[in-house]
Design a protein around this motif. Structure first.
Motif, PDB file in Angstrom:
ATOM      1  N   ALA A  48      53.724  -7.730 -18.004  1.00  0.00           N
ATOM      2  CA  ALA A  48      52.645  -7.925 -18.973  1.00  0.00           C
ATOM      3  C   ALA A  48      52.700  -6.876 -20.079  1.00  0.00           C
TER       4      ALA A  48
ATOM      5  N   ALA B 294      53.786  -9.572 -22.655  1.00  0.00           N
ATOM      6  CA  ALA B 294      52.523 -10.210 -23.039  1.00  0.00           C
ATOM      7  C   ALA B 294      51.385  -9.197 -22.963  1.00  0.00           C
TER       8      ALA B 294
ATOM      9  N   SER C 264      48.807  -8.858 -24.575  1.00  0.00           N
ATOM     10  CA  SER C 264      47.463  -9.415 -24.754  1.00  0.00           C
ATOM     11  C   SER C 264      46.799  -9.727 -23.417  1.00  0.00           C
ATOM     12  N   LEU C 265      47.601  -9.947 -22.378  1.00  0.00           N
ATOM     13  CA  LEU C 265      47.031 -10.199 -21.052  1.00  0.00           C
ATOM     14  C   LEU C 265      46.272  -8.997 -20.520  1.00  0.00           C
TER      15      LEU C 265
END
Length: 654
Positions: free
Chosen positions: A98, A102, A104-105
């Protein structure tokens, strides 16, 4: 019983007080409630750094201790904990993915991501265990291997993204550094939830301790209790991983020490384990603070707690009740036996040569994929050929070592990675890096070869003295691997140039190999191959058992020592190039046997050719996936090996 913990509580308090007084005299400590507007810098460091750190150590240790106690009770397994079952590593990998891919997670906090990773790892291990009746040996082997795979991928990804390197290395080691009291509030809430849940689960777990059949006969929903208990343990371990990173083996040590103090019943175990876990982590963190005060360097506390896990797991092995692990030949059914293996081996060798030629001629350019013309191929050949030779030689060496170990232990789950040989080779490599001022390639190779051989000899000696069944060899090796991982984690956490050299090597890369080095590795692989073929009679007789082998006149002690040395040297030589984890040594011998190469000579030859091909594929993926940059070779080898391992262990027995 709790009086025996008083000296440790006093030690933990003394170590923390020494660190606090070193930072600020007692008379200048800030008054409660803390107001940063009225505090100077040293007071802020104490009130919002060291104070919450001391409380977090107690809360996190208690949470891990309770998590381990619940897992050991529900699975009836004295070596189960969030580390040995892969739960913490699953949370670690999810957070690393993450963070890099990602971010933003993580806007809503690290909790959801950590819980997802921990839950998926626990679900995978439970799925494997359910197919084998939750046998203790099976659960630990599955959990440790899932954890090793997750940690290897996380390490490789950490190395691949330089901008996150230092922070992720420290976080992965389990850092207790705090900047406010938010971590205390979070972990306190999670621990309160765990305490209530464990109190409600105490009676069902007592009934479950009678065995699944007996508990079902008394009306207990066995599956439901297992899921609830494991869920609580996952929440506790995942919360600690989300807040602090990977802290190993506290959940293993706390229940073990609780039993030695007389906690025979499950309610007592659940009550005492959190206290012991809190003291273990607090004392370890106090020692870290004490060292930092004297040498000026801070390293993650989780690296220190990991050092107790390997020895403790080895100490617990004689007390572990288990059964034959999955993957034995009987469980998998009889392997086919090819009457004329020569055509198949010749075809495999030809396919390997063709694959190497194809990999020389094709590749990626800024405009996409291309087949190189003669001039470009000639220009790239001096760069590509050494790494192709080295990758193939490393794969063949690991496969030879795996074939030897599987026959030596009569267990098809044996491999250099599982038996701790790769971990020992890694410690040998790190020892040369730290002890030699300017280590040469020859010194690094000798160090890794010696580390692999010595580690395997120690594991074999430990098991043979106690007359343990073959599956205990696997667990002893896994314990050594865990200890090696902890030592390397502690070394890397220092953050100097040698640490980053070790980190880079852990993921494996063939980008810097030279032609002399590649030829030396290929020559060594050929010599080891010849040695294994010369020992084919031993390899044919040893799987029949010590009694039959001795009755046939086999010199058992000498044969085992020579085969151990051979496997250790093969692993050490390959580990210099590909790092300590690739699973080639597990896959290649299996594939060779499934192709009908059952005779020892054919088995070793087929495994070597398959191993070379697998490592060529991994090297090609490492070069092409991140073009124009080389990605870690060990990552691709692990990604090939992990699905195979999971498939192998989830196959139902026949």
């Amino acid at each position: 019983m709790t009086a025996r913990l008083l000296p440790f509580a006093l030690l933990a308090a003394l170590l923390w007080a020494m660190a606090a007084l070193h930072l600020l005299p007692l008379a200048q400590w800030p008054a409660w409630p803390l107001d940063p507007a009225r505090m100077d810098i040293p007071q802020i460091l104490l009130g919002f750094g060291l104070m919450p750190r001391g409380v977090v150590a107690l809360l996190a240790g208690a949470g891990l201790g309770l998590s381990g106690a619940i897992l050991q009770a529900v699975l009836r397994n004295p070596v189960a904990d969030p580390t040995t079952l892969g739960i913490s590593a699953g949370a670690q990998l999810a957070l690393v993915i993450a963070t890099m891919l990602a971010p933003s997670l993580l806007d809503g906090g690290r909790w959801p991501v950590a819980m997802t990773g921990a839950g998926l790892a626990a679900g995978l291990v439970l799925a494997i265990g359910a197919r084998r009746g939750f046998a203790p040996v099976t659960m630990v082997i599955a959990g440790m291997l899932v954890g090793m795979t997750a940690s290897a991928v996380a390490t490789a990804m950490t190395l691949a993204r330089g901008e996150y390197l230092l922070s992720l290395v420290i976080w992965n080691g389990g850092s207790l550094v705090q900047g406010d009291w938010s971590g205390v509030r979070v972990l306190a809430g999670v621990l309160a939830f765990g305490a209530v849940a464990s109190a409600l689960l105490a009676r069902p777990l007592r009934v479950l301790s009678l065995g699944a059949e007996g508990a079902s006969g008394l009306g207990l929903n066995v599956a439901g209790v297992r899921l609830l208990a494991v869920g609580v343990a996952v929440v506790l371990a995942g919360a600690v991983s989300a807040e602090l990173g990977l802290i190993a083996f506290v959940g293993l040590a706390a229940p073990a020490l609780a039993r030695t103090m007389g906690a025979a019943s499950i309610p007592r175990l659940l009550a005492l384990s959190p206290l012991i876990g809190a003291l273990i982590l607090s004392v370890c963190d106090g020692l870290v603070l004490l060292v930092a005060d004297h040498v000026g360097e801070m390293f993650p506390t989780g690296a220190l707690t990991g050092l107790i896990g390997g020895p403790l797991l080895i100490w617990l092995l004689p007390r572990l009740r288990g059964s034959t692990p999955p993957g034995t030949e009987r469980a998998e059914g009889p392997a086919p036996r090819r009457d004329r293996p020569a055509p198949l081996l010749a075809g495999m060798a030809l396919a390997l040569v063709i694959a190497a030629l194809v990999l020389v001629w094709i590749g990626r350019v800024p405009g996409g994929w291309a087949v190189l013309d003669a001039e470009s191929a000639a220009a790239f050949l001096p760069m590509r050929l050494p790494r192709l030779i080295a990758a193939a030689a490393a794969g063949a060496s690991l496969a030879i070592a795996g074939a030897i170990l599987q026959r030596l232990t009569a267990n098809p789950l044996a491999s250099p990675e599982v038996l701790g040989v790769s971990g020992g080779a890694a410690m040998g490599y790190a020892g040369v890096v730290y002890l030699a001022a300017a280590p040469t390639a020859a010194m690094l190779m000798m160090g890794t070869m010696a580390g692999g051989a010595v580690t395997l000899a120690m594991v074999a000696a430990f098991v043979s003295r106690r007359e343990m069944p073959a599956e205990r060899v696997l667990l002893a090796g896994i314990a050594v691997s865990a200890l090696a991982a902890a030592v390397l984690s502690a070394a890397m956490a220092a953050g100097d140039a040698r640490s980053f050299q070790i980190l880079g090597w852990l993921s494996g890369s063939s980008s810097a190999v030279t032609m002399p080095g590649a030829l030396a590795l290929a020559t060594l692989a050929a010599v080891l191959w010849a040695g294994a073929l010369a020992a084919r009679r031993w390899l044919a007789v040893l799987p029949l058992g010590a009694g039959i082998a001795g009755g046939l006149g086999l010199p058992l002690r000498r044969a085992r020592l020579l085969l151990i040395a051979l496997a250790g040297m093969a692993t050490g030589a390959a580990t210099v190039l590909v790092g300590p984890l690739s699973f080639v040594g597990l896959m290649a011998p299996h594939l060779a046997r499934r192709l009908g190469l059952a005779r020892p000579g054919d088995h070793v030859a087929g495994a070597a050719l398959i191993g070379a091909g697998l490592m060529l594929a991994a090297d090609f993926g490492a070069r092409m996936a991140g073009f124009p940059y080389d990605l870690p070779l060990g990552l691709f080898a692990s990604l090939i090996g992990a699905p195979w391992l999971i498939w192998l262990m989830t196959r139902p027995p026949r």
